[in-house]
Design an enzyme around this catalytic site. Structure first.
Site, PDB file in Angstrom:
ATOM      1  N   ASP A  29      -3.387   1.384   1.670  1.00 18.43           N
ATOM      2  CA  ASP A  29      -2.452   1.602   0.562  1.00 18.43           C
ATOM      3  C   ASP A  29      -2.849   2.783  -0.323  1.00 18.43           C
ATOM      4  O   ASP A  29      -1.999   3.394  -0.978  1.00 18.43           O
ATOM      5  CB  ASP A  29      -2.302   0.328  -0.279  1.00 18.43           C
ATOM      6  CG  ASP A  29      -1.535  -0.739   0.488  1.00 18.43           C
ATOM      7  OD1 ASP A  29      -2.147  -1.381   1.362  1.00 18.43           O
ATOM      8  OD2 ASP A  29      -0.331  -0.896   0.244  1.00 18.43           O
ATOM      9  N   GLU A  51       1.725   0.008  -5.350  1.00 14.71           N
ATOM     10  CA  GLU A  51       0.636   0.384  -4.435  1.00 14.71           C
ATOM     11  C   GLU A  51      -0.720   0.102  -5.111  1.00 14.71           C
ATOM     12  O   GLU A  51      -1.673  -0.303  -4.447  1.00 14.71           O
ATOM     13  CB  GLU A  51       0.735   1.855  -4.015  1.00 14.71           C
ATOM     14  CG  GLU A  51       2.021   2.246  -3.288  1.00 14.71           C
ATOM     15  CD  GLU A  51       2.301   1.493  -1.984  1.00 14.71           C
ATOM     16  OE1 GLU A  51       1.501   0.631  -1.599  1.00 14.71           O
ATOM     17  OE2 GLU A  51       3.350   1.759  -1.373  1.00 14.71           O
ATOM     18  N   HIS A  73      -1.419  -3.444  -4.702  1.00 13.11           N
ATOM     19  CA  HIS A  73      -1.845  -3.714  -3.319  1.00 13.11           C
ATOM     20  C   HIS A  73      -3.312  -3.321  -3.131  1.00 13.11           C
ATOM     21  O   HIS A  73      -4.085  -4.067  -2.514  1.00 13.11           O
ATOM     22  CB  HIS A  73      -0.973  -2.948  -2.311  1.00 13.11           C
ATOM     23  CG  HIS A  73       0.485  -3.284  -2.391  1.00 13.11           C
ATOM     24  ND1 HIS A  73       1.446  -2.643  -1.653  1.00 13.11           N
ATOM     25  CD2 HIS A  73       1.146  -4.211  -3.142  1.00 13.11           C
ATOM     26  CE1 HIS A  73       2.641  -3.162  -1.936  1.00 13.11           C
ATOM     27  NE2 HIS A  73       2.479  -4.095  -2.840  1.00 13.11           N
ATOM     28  N   TYR A 105      -6.273  -5.939  -2.051  1.00 12.56           N
ATOM     29  CA  TYR A 105      -7.173  -5.811  -0.895  1.00 12.56           C
ATOM     30  C   TYR A 105      -8.630  -5.646  -1.337  1.00 12.56           C
ATOM     31  O   TYR A 105      -9.540  -6.095  -0.648  1.00 12.56           O
ATOM     32  CB  TYR A 105      -6.707  -4.675   0.026  1.00 12.56           C
ATOM     33  CG  TYR A 105      -5.375  -5.010   0.681  1.00 12.56           C
ATOM     34  CD1 TYR A 105      -5.221  -6.202   1.382  1.00 12.56           C
ATOM     35  CD2 TYR A 105      -4.266  -4.172   0.572  1.00 12.56           C
ATOM     36  CE1 TYR A 105      -3.998  -6.560   1.957  1.00 12.56           C
ATOM     37  CE2 TYR A 105      -3.048  -4.512   1.153  1.00 12.56           C
ATOM     38  CZ  TYR A 105      -2.918  -5.697   1.844  1.00 12.56           C
ATOM     39  OH  TYR A 105      -1.716  -6.049   2.409  1.00 12.56           O
TER      40      TYR A 105
HETATM   41 FE   LIG Z   1       1.472  -0.903  -0.344  1.00 14.79          FE
HETATM   42 FE   LIG Z   2       4.280   0.878   0.117  1.00 16.66          FE
END
Ligand SMILES: [Fe+2]
Ligand SMILES: [Fe+2]
Length: 336
Positions: A72, A103, A106, A110
């Protein structure tokens, strides 16, 4: 005051009224309804599940989270360095600003996942270095960087050749990276979930999946708009280049699948992943108005529900159809 003629004409248009691209503004508003936070994802039960996995399954999940470690961030960089620069509409830039936030969430998700799944700092460092050290992950990153580098030096989209290069970058990130590499990764997560494992990861993935689907839809809407404004860009050559690019992405993702699946696991192996990726690649080509090339069926029944965002999985701790309602009420799926 200069008036922008087309979406890809160079510049930083500021005028929101009259609004030239109201659909992009609506996409921005819709995205805000899907706000979620990493703190809402409970990864506790995943830790117990990880200890139960076979060595082959542990290898698979280790490689998968190593891909998630940097995927990402690459998308976010391209968003700022290329898409934001060249899509000349303040409405579209509102959406891209929101996408950049997503993003970031994200990346945070992660990061939290790796911190939880890999308690040993050396394992964690190795996962973040996979983009350089693990061949199957390095190849996928190399594919992304190739299409970033193609447009890196483009300051303004003056010529048709410039716009074609930009379109290939946009299509690469939507159709091949968000729309294929990530869809491949999600399939492994839902395969675990179909076997009653890693529900925390699956819950976070539901929200990431919904976001990525919207990112892709927005990018395809941009492509549609450019097609209407500058149809001459969409010739046979572009179709061929996009088709070749998708084939290359499928091959890169298949090499990753070979690395993850080895000799195969129950319900997950390189051949079924090939069919799945080919089916997804055909969907991307069709959405772009190009001919599909593979004709494969989706072999993963556990992926079929995922396109329907309103469906709530029984195992989830919170329905992913939950939305922060902008009017101050909360919409919960009444069928739950
Ligand atoms: Fe993403
Ligand atoms: Fe995306």
């Amino acid at each position: 005051m200069t008036t922008t003629q087309n979406l890809l004409d160079p510049g930083f248009e500021l005028t929101l009224r009259p609004m030239r691209y109201p659909d992009f503004y609506e996409r921005y508003r819709d995205a805000i309804k899907n706000t979620w936070t990493v703190e809402e994802v409970d990864l506790h039960s995943d830790v117990a599940d990880l200890a139960k996995l076979s060595p082959a399954e542990q290898h698979l999940i280790g490689r998968l989270v190593a891909f998630f470690a940097t995927g990402d961030s690459i998308v976010a960089n391209n968003l700022v360095l290329t898409l934001y620069k060249h899509i000349n509409s303040p409405e579209a830039r509102l959406y891209l600003s929101r996408q950049l936030f997503e993003e970031a969430v994200h990346v945070q998700f992660y990061l939290t996942l790796l911190d939880t799944y890999l308690p040993d700092p050396e394992d964690r460092a190795a996962a973040f270095a996979a983009v350089e050290n693990i061949p199957s992950i390095r190849e996928k990153a190399g594919f992304c960087f190739k299409w970033i580098n193609e447009v890196e030096k483009l300051e303004r989209l003056e010529s048709q050749a410039d716009r074609r290069r930009f379109l290939l970058n946009l299509i690469c990130f939507a159709a091949c990276i968000e729309g294929l590499f990530f869809y491949g990764a999600f399939a492994y997560v839902y395969w675990f979930r179909s076997r009653g494992l890693l529900h925390g990861l699956a819950t976070g993935t539901n929200w990431v999946f919904r976001d990525e689907t919207m990112h892709m839809s927005f990018a395809f809407d941009v492509v549609d708009t450019v097609r209407k404004e500058e149809p001459e860009l969409f010739d046979d050559r572009l179709q061929q280049e996009v088709t070749d690019m998708l084939r290359e992405a499928v091959e890169a993702e298949l090499q990753f699948a070979r690395d993850l699946c080895g000799d195969g696991l129950p319900g997950m192996n390189t051949e079924s992943m090939r069919q799945y990726l080919e089916c997804v690649a055909d969907q991307r080509l069709t959405r772009l108005g190009f001919a599909p090339v593979y004709g494969s069926e989706n072999p993963f029944s556990f992926m079929e529900l995922q396109g329907v965002q309103e469906l709530t999985n029984f195992f989830e701790r919170r329905p992913s159809a939950y939305q922060v309602a902008v009017e101050g009420t909360v919409d919960l799926d009444e069928d739950f």
